[in-house]
Every structure is written in C-alpha cells, then in structure tokens.
Design a protein around this motif. Structure first.
Motif, PDB file in Angstrom:
ATOM      1  N   LEU A 146      82.542 -17.812  -7.185  1.00  0.00           N
ATOM      2  CA  LEU A 146      82.205 -16.701  -6.291  1.00  0.00           C
ATOM      3  C   LEU A 146      83.449 -16.152  -5.607  1.00  0.00           C
ATOM      4  CD1 LEU A 146      78.920 -18.100  -4.716  1.00  0.00           C
ATOM      5  CD2 LEU A 146      79.119 -16.265  -6.398  1.00  0.00           C
ATOM      6  N   ALA A 147      84.358 -17.047  -5.185  1.00  0.00           N
ATOM      7  CA  ALA A 147      85.594 -16.603  -4.542  1.00  0.00           C
ATOM      8  C   ALA A 147      86.484 -15.861  -5.536  1.00  0.00           C
ATOM      9  CB  ALA A 147      86.321 -17.798  -3.949  1.00  0.00           C
ATOM     10  N   ARG A 148      86.511 -16.346  -6.779  1.00  0.00           N
ATOM     11  CA  ARG A 148      87.305 -15.708  -7.821  1.00  0.00           C
ATOM     12  C   ARG A 148      86.894 -14.250  -8.055  1.00  0.00           C
ATOM     13  NH1 ARG A 148      86.062 -16.119 -13.487  1.00  0.00           N
ATOM     14  NH2 ARG A 148      83.915 -16.038 -12.712  1.00  0.00           N
ATOM     15  N   ASN A 149      85.603 -13.973  -7.881  1.00  0.00           N
ATOM     16  CA  ASN A 149      85.087 -12.633  -8.174  1.00  0.00           C
ATOM     17  C   ASN A 149      85.751 -11.549  -7.328  1.00  0.00           C
ATOM     18  OD1 ASN A 149      83.406 -13.723 -10.068  1.00  0.00           O
ATOM     19  ND2 ASN A 149      81.590 -13.729  -8.762  1.00  0.00           N
ATOM     20  N   ARG A 150      86.181 -11.902  -6.114  1.00  0.00           N
ATOM     21  CA  ARG A 150      86.809 -10.881  -5.268  1.00  0.00           C
ATOM     22  C   ARG A 150      88.147 -10.430  -5.868  1.00  0.00           C
ATOM     23  NH1 ARG A 150      89.325 -15.317  -3.576  1.00  0.00           N
ATOM     24  NH2 ARG A 150      91.181 -15.166  -2.257  1.00  0.00           N
TER      25      ARG A 150
END
Length: 390
Positions: free
Chosen positions: A246-250
């Motif tokens: 989820l953090a990677r998606n930013r």
C-alpha cells in the motif's frame, strides 16, 4: 553514533551512491523507518538526514521537535518505532547485501532523482534502491519525459491483459515511460509490452530491490533491470508485506504523469494507487469493462464517483499527459483494390502482373497501383517472376 561506526562506513563504501555523510545517513534512515514515515520525513526536511539521525539517536530535545513542526506525542511514538532499528549491524548488513546484488542508492539531489517524488512532502522516500539503470529512474522526471502508471488487478482477465499490453505498447512507441508494480496480471502485461516495444519501463516494488516477488516473474525482473530499473525504498532483503504494498503505491502514482487503472475489483488495492494519484493532482483514468465483470467494478466506480477519465486507447492517455487531443497513428485500412490484390497473391510462388490482374479482376493500372501501396506497407515484395506476399 551509527553514522560514525567504521563497519557501517566500510560496508557503505561498496555501494554506488552512498559516498557522502548525507547519503550514508539516508541509507541508514531507509533501514530504520518504514516507507512513508511522515515524522522522519519532517525531521529530515528540517535538519537534513545526517543531523536528523543524530537527533533521533540522542532522543530529540524539545527545540528540535518544535523546529520540525512536530508534537511531543508523535515524536515519542516515532522514537519507539525507530529505536529497535537504530543499530549499526542492520545498516551494515543492508549495505553488504546491496553491494553483492549490485544495487545503487539514489537520494534527493542526485541528477537522476525524479523531482515529482518531492510532491509527496514529508511522506516522500528518503532514498531509493535501484537495480538496473539508475538513469532510467532519472528519465522519469517530469521535465525529461512523459510517464504513465498502468496498474490493475493481479487476477486479470484476458481482456484486461490485452488492453494493458496495447496501451503500454502504443504509449511506449510515443516515447512514454511505463511505470507499474511488476505484479501478476495487469502490471506484468504492461511491463512486457513496454519492453517488447523497446520502451522504458520502471517497476516499483514493495520489498527489497534485490528480491523477486512474485517468484514467477524472475525473468521479467531481469529484463526490466536490463532495459529500465527495479526500484524500492526499502533496503535489500526486505520482505514485501501488505502495508508495504500500500505504501509503495504512492510512489507509482507520484512517478506517473498520469495513472490508468485497467481492471480493479471493488476492494482492489489498485484503488489505493488511484487515490494517491488523485490526492497528488495527477490525471486519473480508468478503462471500462463489461458491467457483469467483477474485475471492472472498481474501474466503473472510479468513472462514476471519482471523475476518472474514460480510457479507450493510448490517445486518451496522451491527452491526459498534455499532448492535446490526439489519436495514436494506426495503419490505414486497406482499400478494396489492395484487398483484392493481396487475395490474388501467395506467400510461395511469385505471380506475374498478368496473373494478378486475372485473379483480382482489376484493370492492370489499378492492380499496379495497389501493388505499389502494398509494397510500401511491407505487405508484398518483389521476387523473380513477379510478386509474393511478405
């Protein structure tokens, strides 16, 4: 202090990009914090990575907290998170592993650091680990080339994979870099198509850049690293987790000049990427699918509730990127005369013009003109005794 430990410096000296104290401090920060840690980001923005690391180790006096715009409670919680990882052995291990894997460290201020990541503010990555060509990361800078994030469901349908591949290939042909997450389904289709078209593609991963996840994409990872880059903000050896995805998606949303969701279920993690794109003010597009398809329900929600633009082809994405209304050039449909001439030919055994005229029912002049156009298109070729299908 970790930064002054000889073993840390010795290991970091083997990592390309970790040459100065500031770069070394950011290497250590990447080991200490989880992706997107806003407290660490604010602290580094206020003091620089080296001084912020010293303050973190010494406990952060009140004046430092005030200067960073943080309150005592948030800094206390951050310290509790960081303390178990404020260990020189962990930083040393990360540097050794990076050197063995041939990873390169990139930090803000480097020539090939994409400036659009700065739009993430305190949640911007403190450093990036790169497997492949660091220049590829720099080419994603908005001032140097267009880029588009193409994302979607892992459990994609054949329709979704076909659309993702077509978009990526046509955009690559127009000089647009393709950013995605190297997962199964839509991500993999987009990366492969970009590579097949000779374009630039960058994979942003949730674990260490030295790892391959999913394992079935080992060959794809190698191909991306040869022609582009595999990028992570987590140190080498880090296991990908749900939170890190989820953090990677930013990062995917920030690196893409526009984000296109090809397929997504109602609760797909891909919608998280779309949310980041919207919050960053990046253009957001979604590909419609059958109304009965659960893998397109998320796309339909983006179109209905979040003002996503309807994507029906690469021209729509180019328009979102600022190219203006545009249609990607496609080969023109053959004329009736060209179809008849093509039907009159074979791939083996050349046929003379007289025979082509008899078989096609065209006048010699019209058949000759059609042959010329088909030759220019690469559909037919001259051979001894006449013409052949190419």
């Amino acid at each position: 202090m970790i930064l002054s430990e000889r073993r840390v410096r010795s290991a970091a000296a083997r990592v390309q990009g970790a040459t100065g104290d500031e770069q070394l401090a950011r290497l250590i920060w990447s080991v200490v914090v989880e992706p997107g840690d806003g407290v660490a980001g604010a602290l580094v923005a206020a003091f620089g990575a080296e001084e912020a690391l010293r303050l973190a180790e010494e406990g952060l006096a009140d004046p430092a907290v005030v200067r960073a715009g943080l309150d005592g409670r948030s800094i206390a919680a951050a310290r509790a998170r960081w303390e178990p990882r404020l260990d020189g052995a962990l930083a040393t291990a990360a540097a050794v592993r990076a050197a063995k894997a041939g990873l390169v460290l990139r930090t803000p201020g480097d020539d090939d650091w994409p400036s659009q990541l700065d739009d993430l503010g305190p949640h911007a990555p403190l450093a990036l680990w790169v497997r492949g060509e660091p220049d590829a990361l720099g080419l994603l800078d908005a001032d140097r080339t267009w880029s588009a994030a193409i994302v979607g469901a892992r459990a994609a349908t054949p329709y979704g994979e076909h659309v993702a591949a077509e978009l990526a290939a046509e955009l690559s042909a127009e000089g647009v870099a393709i950013v995605s997450g190297a997962a199964y389904g839509i991500d993999g289709a987009a990366h492969r198509a970009a590579l097949g078209a000779g374009g630039l593609t960058v994979a942003v991963v949730a674990g260490g850049a030295d790892l391959v996840y999913p394992a079935g994409h080992a060959r794809l990872f190698a191909e991306i690293a040869r022609a582009g880059a595999v990028v992570s903000e987590t140190p080498p050896g880090t296991t990908p987790t749900k939170w890190r995805f989820l953090a990677r998606n930013r990062l995917i949303a920030a690196l893409g000049g526009a984000t296109v969701v090809v397929e997504a279920g109602a609760r797909s993690g891909t919608l998280n990427t779309a949310g980041h794109a919207a919050s960053l003010g990046r253009p957001l597009g979604a590909v419609p699918g059958p109304i009965t398809s659960t893998t397109s329900s998320g796309c339909h929600r983006l179109l209905r509730e979040f003002d996503a633009q309807c994507i029906t082809g690469a021209g729509d994405v180019l328009e979102m990127l600022g190219a203006g209304p545009r249609t990607v050039t496609r080969p023109a449909d053959p004329s009736p005369e060209e179809v008849r001439v093509r039907d009159a030919l074979a791939s083996r055994g050349a046929r003379a013009l007289d025979e082509i005229v008899r078989r096609s029912g065209l006048a010699p002049r019209d058949a000759q003109a059609a042959l010329g156009l088909l030759e220019l298109a690469g559909t037919v070729r001259r051979a001894e005794g006449g013409w052949l299908l190419a």
